[in-house]
Design an enzyme around this catalytic site. Structure first.
Site, PDB file in Angstrom:
ATOM      1  N   THR A 193      -0.270  -0.541  -4.239  1.00 45.00           N
ATOM      2  CA  THR A 193       1.191   0.185  -4.172  1.00 45.00           C
ATOM      3  C   THR A 193       0.830   1.673  -3.897  1.00 45.00           C
ATOM      4  O   THR A 193       1.612   2.209  -3.091  1.00 45.00           O
ATOM      5  CB  THR A 193       1.918   0.161  -5.685  1.00 45.00           C
ATOM      6  OG1 THR A 193       1.009   0.552  -6.720  1.00 45.00           O
ATOM      7  CG2 THR A 193       2.226  -1.487  -5.711  1.00 45.00           C
ATOM      8  N   TYR A 194       0.068   2.369  -4.386  1.00 45.01           N
ATOM      9  CA  TYR A 194      -0.513   3.471  -4.070  1.00 45.01           C
ATOM     10  C   TYR A 194      -0.587   3.906  -2.472  1.00 45.01           C
ATOM     11  O   TYR A 194      -0.262   4.569  -1.877  1.00 45.01           O
ATOM     12  CB  TYR A 194      -1.601   4.130  -5.013  1.00 45.01           C
ATOM     13  CG  TYR A 194      -2.333   5.462  -4.520  1.00 45.01           C
ATOM     14  CD1 TYR A 194      -1.538   6.539  -4.821  1.00 45.01           C
ATOM     15  CD2 TYR A 194      -3.265   5.645  -3.745  1.00 45.01           C
ATOM     16  CE1 TYR A 194      -1.875   7.866  -4.490  1.00 45.01           C
ATOM     17  CE2 TYR A 194      -3.968   6.735  -3.399  1.00 45.01           C
ATOM     18  CZ  TYR A 194      -3.198   8.229  -3.809  1.00 45.01           C
ATOM     19  OH  TYR A 194      -3.691   9.205  -3.442  1.00 45.01           O
ATOM     20  N   TYR A 195      -1.561   2.794  -2.268  1.00 45.04           N
ATOM     21  CA  TYR A 195      -1.814   2.879  -0.421  1.00 45.04           C
ATOM     22  C   TYR A 195      -0.510   2.511   0.273  1.00 45.04           C
ATOM     23  O   TYR A 195      -0.346   3.263   1.424  1.00 45.04           O
ATOM     24  CB  TYR A 195      -3.047   1.966  -0.335  1.00 45.04           C
ATOM     25  CG  TYR A 195      -4.353   2.559  -0.605  1.00 45.04           C
ATOM     26  CD1 TYR A 195      -5.015   3.453   0.209  1.00 45.04           C
ATOM     27  CD2 TYR A 195      -4.703   2.224  -1.697  1.00 45.04           C
ATOM     28  CE1 TYR A 195      -6.286   4.094  -0.001  1.00 45.04           C
ATOM     29  CE2 TYR A 195      -6.168   2.925  -2.059  1.00 45.04           C
ATOM     30  CZ  TYR A 195      -6.858   3.640  -1.143  1.00 45.04           C
ATOM     31  OH  TYR A 195      -7.840   4.311  -1.431  1.00 45.04           O
TER      32      TYR A 195
END
Lengths: 214, 214
Positions: free
Chosen positions: A128-130
């Site tokens: 999700t961060y990426y």
């Protein structure tokens, strides 16, 4: 240049702030979210302004008016949920870009994450961060701003060495936050970095040499 | 047209599928994630193919090869976490766009959400969903595809009335899923809808009239 720093309370942001204090070429204004942070900076002689990445583009544009460049080092951090990742790392970042366009701040340096542009290399536990970083970067590339996207590898709190490696794609590696901040500052007014996106880890070249080799 | 449907198992996707069965202008291929879904469709005479929005762009491109248009009605649904919202509604959607570009499918109709383009109108409790839809839509607008972005209001399971209202910005409203599917199908080969994004709710005009008034 008059710099506008988003993410001053983060670890890379703090490094940028400390290094700019000793740099005669640039002045800096730190964007902070809370009144107490504002007072803390002002008490130590740092120019600061209240604004929030979860607020409106208009408020962000007002905060950065008169600046020459935005440095974006903000991140929702590892302890918040995926909702904050989306709202800060993606939507907050893009609001900052829109604010820069609206207020005539043409230069934008983004601190992203290594290989954010290659889905196949995203850490499975950090997808999700990426995703958030990936689309923030692509929105910046689609914007009218003179961008530079710096994608550092694993961030360390060790002292910097001043020796780096930069390229479109690098294998795994790490880099002290101090060196990331150094590169970001050197990149600001170096045309070699305009409209460029690159991975960054510790290496063999000086930051100047590495930028010249782009 | 040879249609490629992403989200066939969703409620709007299922409406599209049912309506196309009775439509002589178009044929359809349903993309499904599981072998059992594939067999269910094939047993009922529906052309289907296995592929996954969490898979690679190359696999998606292979699945949609030879199609004339992609209809994207997929959504991670309300019961999954924000991580799935990001991975399906944003990254999955953009992978489908990249796959369409790679495989020469030029036409792309996206089912989005009412006011996804206006941050100030996002429901506070659904902000992560709106961030995902917002950026999927913007990536589509930045793509090379001949897009149409349909942003329906509150979705109802009532029978359709065939009467709608469409415009760049509409106030709150609702619409039966059956009518959303009808409009999506009518939009497919109607040039008035090319490169257009609009809100959609129940209204006073026939779907044909509404599209002509764009």
């Amino acid at each position: 240049m008059k710099l506008f720093l988003i993410g001053a309370n983060g670890q890379i942001g703090n490094q940028v702030l400390e290094q700019i204090k000793a740099n005669e070429k640039h002045s800096i204004k730190a964007m902070v979210r809370k009144q107490e942070q504002l007072e803390k900076y002002q008490d130590s002689g740092v120019d600061a302004v209240l604004a929030d990445l979860e607020g409106s583009v208009a408020d962000l544009a007002k905060a950065m008016e008169g600046s020459d460049a935005v440095i974006f080092t903000a991140g929702s951090g590892g302890n918040t949920g995926d909702d904050k990742t989306l709202l800060i790392d993606l939507d907050g970042a893009v609001k900052a870009m829109e604010a820069a366009e609206q207020s005539g701040v043409n230069r934008f340096v983004m601190v992203s994450a290594m290989q954010a542009h290659n889905r196949e290399n995203w850490h499975k536990d950090l997808r999700t961060y990426y995703v958030a970083k990936h689309y923030a970067d692509r929105m910046l590339q689609n914007s009218k701003l003179t961008y530079t996207i710096v994608r550092p590898g694993l961030l360390l709190n060790e002292p910097g060495t001043g020796k780096v490696s930069i390229a479109e794609n690098l294998g795994q590696g790490s880099i002290p936050r101090e060196d990331v901040a150094k590169l970001v500052i050197k990149a600001l007014d170096n045309e070699k970095t305009y409209y460029r996106s690159f991975d960054l880890i510790s290496g063999e070249q000086s930051i100047e040499q590495a930028i010249e080799s782009l």
